[in-house]
Scaffold this motif. Structure first.
Motif, mmCIF file in Angstrom:
data_model
loop_
_atom_site.group_PDB
_atom_site.id
_atom_site.type_symbol
_atom_site.label_atom_id
_atom_site.label_comp_id
_atom_site.label_asym_id
_atom_site.label_seq_id
_atom_site.Cartn_x
_atom_site.Cartn_y
_atom_site.Cartn_z
ATOM 1 N N ALA A 1 52.191 19.423 -3.148
ATOM 2 C CA ALA A 1 51.572 19.058 -4.428
ATOM 3 C C ALA A 1 51.352 20.296 -5.285
ATOM 4 O O ALA A 1 51.562 20.280 -6.503
ATOM 5 C CB ALA A 1 50.241 18.340 -4.190
ATOM 6 N N THR A 2 50.936 21.401 -4.674
ATOM 7 C CA THR A 2 50.737 22.643 -5.423
ATOM 8 C C THR A 2 52.067 23.142 -5.983
ATOM 9 O O THR A 2 52.141 23.619 -7.118
ATOM 10 C CB THR A 2 50.119 23.711 -4.505
ATOM 11 O OG1 THR A 2 48.888 23.206 -3.976
ATOM 12 C CG2 THR A 2 49.853 24.993 -5.264
ATOM 13 N N ALA A 3 53.130 23.033 -5.196
ATOM 14 C CA ALA A 3 54.451 23.468 -5.665
ATOM 15 C C ALA A 3 54.900 22.632 -6.850
ATOM 16 O O ALA A 3 55.486 23.159 -7.812
ATOM 17 C CB ALA A 3 55.469 23.378 -4.522
ATOM 18 N N ARG A 4 54.637 21.338 -6.835
ATOM 19 C CA ARG A 4 55.028 20.485 -7.956
ATOM 20 C C ARG A 4 54.226 20.832 -9.210
ATOM 21 O O ARG A 4 54.757 20.780 -10.321
ATOM 22 C CB ARG A 4 54.819 19.020 -7.584
ATOM 23 C CG ARG A 4 55.830 18.492 -6.578
ATOM 24 C CD ARG A 4 55.832 16.975 -6.541
ATOM 25 N NE ARG A 4 54.511 16.451 -6.188
ATOM 26 C CZ ARG A 4 54.129 16.198 -4.922
ATOM 27 N NH1 ARG A 4 54.971 16.440 -3.912
ATOM 28 N NH2 ARG A 4 52.934 15.725 -4.663
ATOM 29 N N LEU A 5 52.947 21.196 -9.036
ATOM 30 C CA LEU A 5 52.147 21.583 -10.189
ATOM 31 C C LEU A 5 52.622 22.893 -10.819
ATOM 32 O O LEU A 5 52.563 23.061 -12.039
ATOM 33 C CB LEU A 5 50.668 21.718 -9.770
ATOM 34 C CG LEU A 5 49.928 20.423 -9.414
ATOM 35 C CD1 LEU A 5 48.533 20.737 -8.889
ATOM 36 C CD2 LEU A 5 49.819 19.524 -10.643
ATOM 37 N N LEU A 6 53.108 23.805 -9.997
ATOM 38 C CA LEU A 6 53.558 25.109 -10.498
ATOM 39 C C LEU A 6 55.017 25.114 -10.915
ATOM 40 O O LEU A 6 55.489 26.080 -11.528
ATOM 41 C CB LEU A 6 53.342 26.179 -9.416
ATOM 42 C CG LEU A 6 51.884 26.464 -9.025
ATOM 43 C CD1 LEU A 6 51.834 27.459 -7.879
ATOM 44 C CD2 LEU A 6 51.106 26.992 -10.214
ATOM 45 N N GLU A 7 55.742 24.054 -10.607
ATOM 46 C CA GLU A 7 57.173 24.019 -10.883
ATOM 47 C C GLU A 7 57.518 24.181 -12.358
ATOM 48 O O GLU A 7 58.495 24.890 -12.688
ATOM 49 C CB GLU A 7 57.769 22.726 -10.336
ATOM 50 C CG GLU A 7 59.287 22.662 -10.454
ATOM 51 C CD GLU A 7 59.848 21.418 -9.772
ATOM 52 O OE1 GLU A 7 61.019 21.089 -10.023
ATOM 53 O OE2 GLU A 7 59.101 20.786 -8.998
ATOM 54 N N GLU A 18 53.939 32.773 0.256
ATOM 55 C CA GLU A 18 54.087 34.135 -0.234
ATOM 56 C C GLU A 18 53.319 34.391 -1.535
ATOM 57 O O GLU A 18 53.308 35.515 -2.028
ATOM 58 C CB GLU A 18 55.571 34.446 -0.463
ATOM 59 C CG GLU A 18 56.408 34.386 0.813
ATOM 60 C CD GLU A 18 57.875 34.638 0.530
ATOM 61 O OE1 GLU A 18 58.223 34.775 -0.665
ATOM 62 O OE2 GLU A 18 58.664 34.678 1.485
ATOM 63 N N LEU A 19 52.709 33.351 -2.074
ATOM 64 C CA LEU A 19 51.978 33.497 -3.330
ATOM 65 C C LEU A 19 50.472 33.360 -3.082
ATOM 66 O O LEU A 19 50.041 32.548 -2.263
ATOM 67 C CB LEU A 19 52.426 32.415 -4.327
ATOM 68 C CG LEU A 19 53.890 32.456 -4.760
ATOM 69 C CD1 LEU A 19 54.194 31.252 -5.664
ATOM 70 C CD2 LEU A 19 54.205 33.749 -5.488
ATOM 71 N N PRO A 20 49.677 34.159 -3.801
ATOM 72 C CA PRO A 20 48.209 34.052 -3.640
ATOM 73 C C PRO A 20 47.648 32.856 -4.412
ATOM 74 O O PRO A 20 46.829 32.993 -5.320
ATOM 75 C CB PRO A 20 47.712 35.376 -4.217
ATOM 76 C CG PRO A 20 48.719 35.725 -5.265
ATOM 77 C CD PRO A 20 50.059 35.253 -4.737
ATOM 78 N N VAL A 21 48.097 31.688 -4.016
ATOM 79 C CA VAL A 21 47.659 30.464 -4.692
ATOM 80 C C VAL A 21 46.517 29.844 -3.879
ATOM 81 O O VAL A 21 46.676 29.621 -2.670
ATOM 82 C CB VAL A 21 48.832 29.472 -4.818
ATOM 83 C CG1 VAL A 21 48.364 28.178 -5.495
ATOM 84 C CG2 VAL A 21 49.965 30.101 -5.607
ATOM 85 N N PRO A 22 45.398 29.570 -4.499
ATOM 86 C CA PRO A 22 44.296 28.952 -3.740
ATOM 87 C C PRO A 22 44.653 27.547 -3.309
ATOM 88 O O PRO A 22 45.330 26.804 -4.021
ATOM 89 C CB PRO A 22 43.134 28.956 -4.749
ATOM 90 C CG PRO A 22 43.794 29.001 -6.089
ATOM 91 C CD PRO A 22 45.043 29.802 -5.909
ATOM 92 N N ARG A 23 44.220 27.199 -2.108
ATOM 93 C CA ARG A 23 44.471 25.867 -1.578
ATOM 94 C C ARG A 23 43.297 24.959 -1.974
ATOM 95 O O ARG A 23 42.123 25.324 -1.819
ATOM 96 C CB ARG A 23 44.606 25.898 -0.058
ATOM 97 C CG ARG A 23 45.746 26.769 0.430
ATOM 98 C CD ARG A 23 47.096 26.220 -0.032
ATOM 99 N NE ARG A 23 48.199 26.909 0.607
ATOM 100 C CZ ARG A 23 48.825 27.957 0.093
ATOM 101 N NH1 ARG A 23 48.441 28.420 -1.091
ATOM 102 N NH2 ARG A 23 49.818 28.522 0.730
ATOM 103 N N LEU A 24 43.630 23.786 -2.465
ATOM 104 C CA LEU A 24 42.622 22.823 -2.880
ATOM 105 C C LEU A 24 42.740 21.591 -1.989
ATOM 106 O O LEU A 24 43.792 20.949 -1.935
ATOM 107 C CB LEU A 24 42.816 22.425 -4.350
ATOM 108 C CG LEU A 24 41.817 21.418 -4.922
ATOM 109 C CD1 LEU A 24 40.414 22.005 -4.928
ATOM 110 C CD2 LEU A 24 42.226 20.999 -6.340
ATOM 111 N N LEU A 53 32.841 25.055 -1.243
ATOM 112 C CA LEU A 53 32.688 23.604 -1.120
ATOM 113 C C LEU A 53 31.992 23.088 -2.383
ATOM 114 O O LEU A 53 30.861 23.454 -2.677
ATOM 115 C CB LEU A 53 31.865 23.241 0.126
ATOM 116 C CG LEU A 53 31.548 21.756 0.303
ATOM 117 C CD1 LEU A 53 32.826 20.948 0.486
ATOM 118 C CD2 LEU A 53 30.604 21.547 1.483
ATOM 119 N N ASP A 54 32.700 22.249 -3.117
ATOM 120 C CA ASP A 54 32.158 21.698 -4.365
ATOM 121 C C ASP A 54 32.070 20.186 -4.214
ATOM 122 O O ASP A 54 33.087 19.510 -4.015
ATOM 123 C CB ASP A 54 33.074 22.066 -5.545
ATOM 124 C CG ASP A 54 32.472 21.658 -6.876
ATOM 125 O OD1 ASP A 54 31.350 21.103 -6.877
ATOM 126 O OD2 ASP A 54 33.125 21.883 -7.920
#
Length: 214
Positions: A1-7, A18-24, A53-54
């Motif tokens: 899902a994160t890859a699709r958002l950044l695509e 390999e990317l410093p992308v935060p996991r949600l 934690l939110d």
């Protein structure tokens, strides 16, 4: 899902590791038995110091408070409207009786019952109140139809999104139209009852003053 958002920005074939992308991670809780968020936060922080934690509680509480305030304001406006309607009918009834006071007194003194005189006024103001309420109800329906049409024509635009967020969906459905019709009946009944009570009080005052007049 994160890859699709950044695509759209970084292209396809990304290696997220390999990317410093935060996991949600989105978790749906059981509202009937919600977990202890404080204990969860205390358990997560020592193991993953960078985790957060939110529970959206602050945001939801603000929305709930705003919704309750809006409902309270709406109820207060409705109460003021009904009070203004009652006062308007009282003054209108008294004005009508003042213009025909001598006729009412003669009818009352020759034996006409208070219920008979009050019934004539009640019927007159019932019809008048129903006409006014029906006109207001029709105008309200037209307003909802116009805003619903505008919302459908401007769907997925910032203006429509803001209007929906503030006022909700303008389509009231069959239950809403039934509510408008019910409000018309309530206003008519309130108008008739108010005029009836005003006439009865006026005739009672005549009975009190009658010995002095004699």
């Amino acid at each position: 899902a994160t890859a699709r958002l950044l695509e759209p920005w970084l292209g396809s074939g990304l290696n997220i590791d390999e990317l410093p992308v935060p996991r949600l991670i989105i978790v749906t809780i059981d509202e009937a038995s919600p977990p202890d968020f404080a204990a969860m936060r205390a358990a997560i922080t020592p193991k993953i110091p960078t985790a957060a934690l939110d529970d959206h509680r602050t945001w939801v509480d603000r929305l709930v408070a705003m919704a309750h305030t809006t409902v309270t304001i709406g109820i207060a406006v409705l109460a003021l409207m009904l009070s203004a309607t009652v006062l308007t009918v009282v003054f209108a009834t008294r004005g009508a009786m003042a213009g025909n006071g001598h006729i009412i007194e003669v009818l009352h003194f020759v034996g006409a019952e208070a219920r008979f005189i009050a019934r004539e006024f009640r019927w007159h103001f019932l019809v008048t109140g129903m006409k006014g309420a029906a006109a207001g109800g029709a105008l309200a329906i037209v307003v909802f139809i116009v805003f619903s049409w505008w919302s459908s024509r401007n769907m997925a635009t910032p203006e429509a999104d803001q209007a929906t967020a503030l006022f909700g969906n303008f389509a009231i459905g069959s239950a809403g139209y039934f509510g408008v019709g019910l409000m018309v009946l309530v206003i008519g009944a309130l108008t008739a009852a108010t005029s009836h009570a005003t006439v009865v009080a006026y005739l009672s005052d005549i009975d009190v003053r009658q010995p002095d007049a004699g």
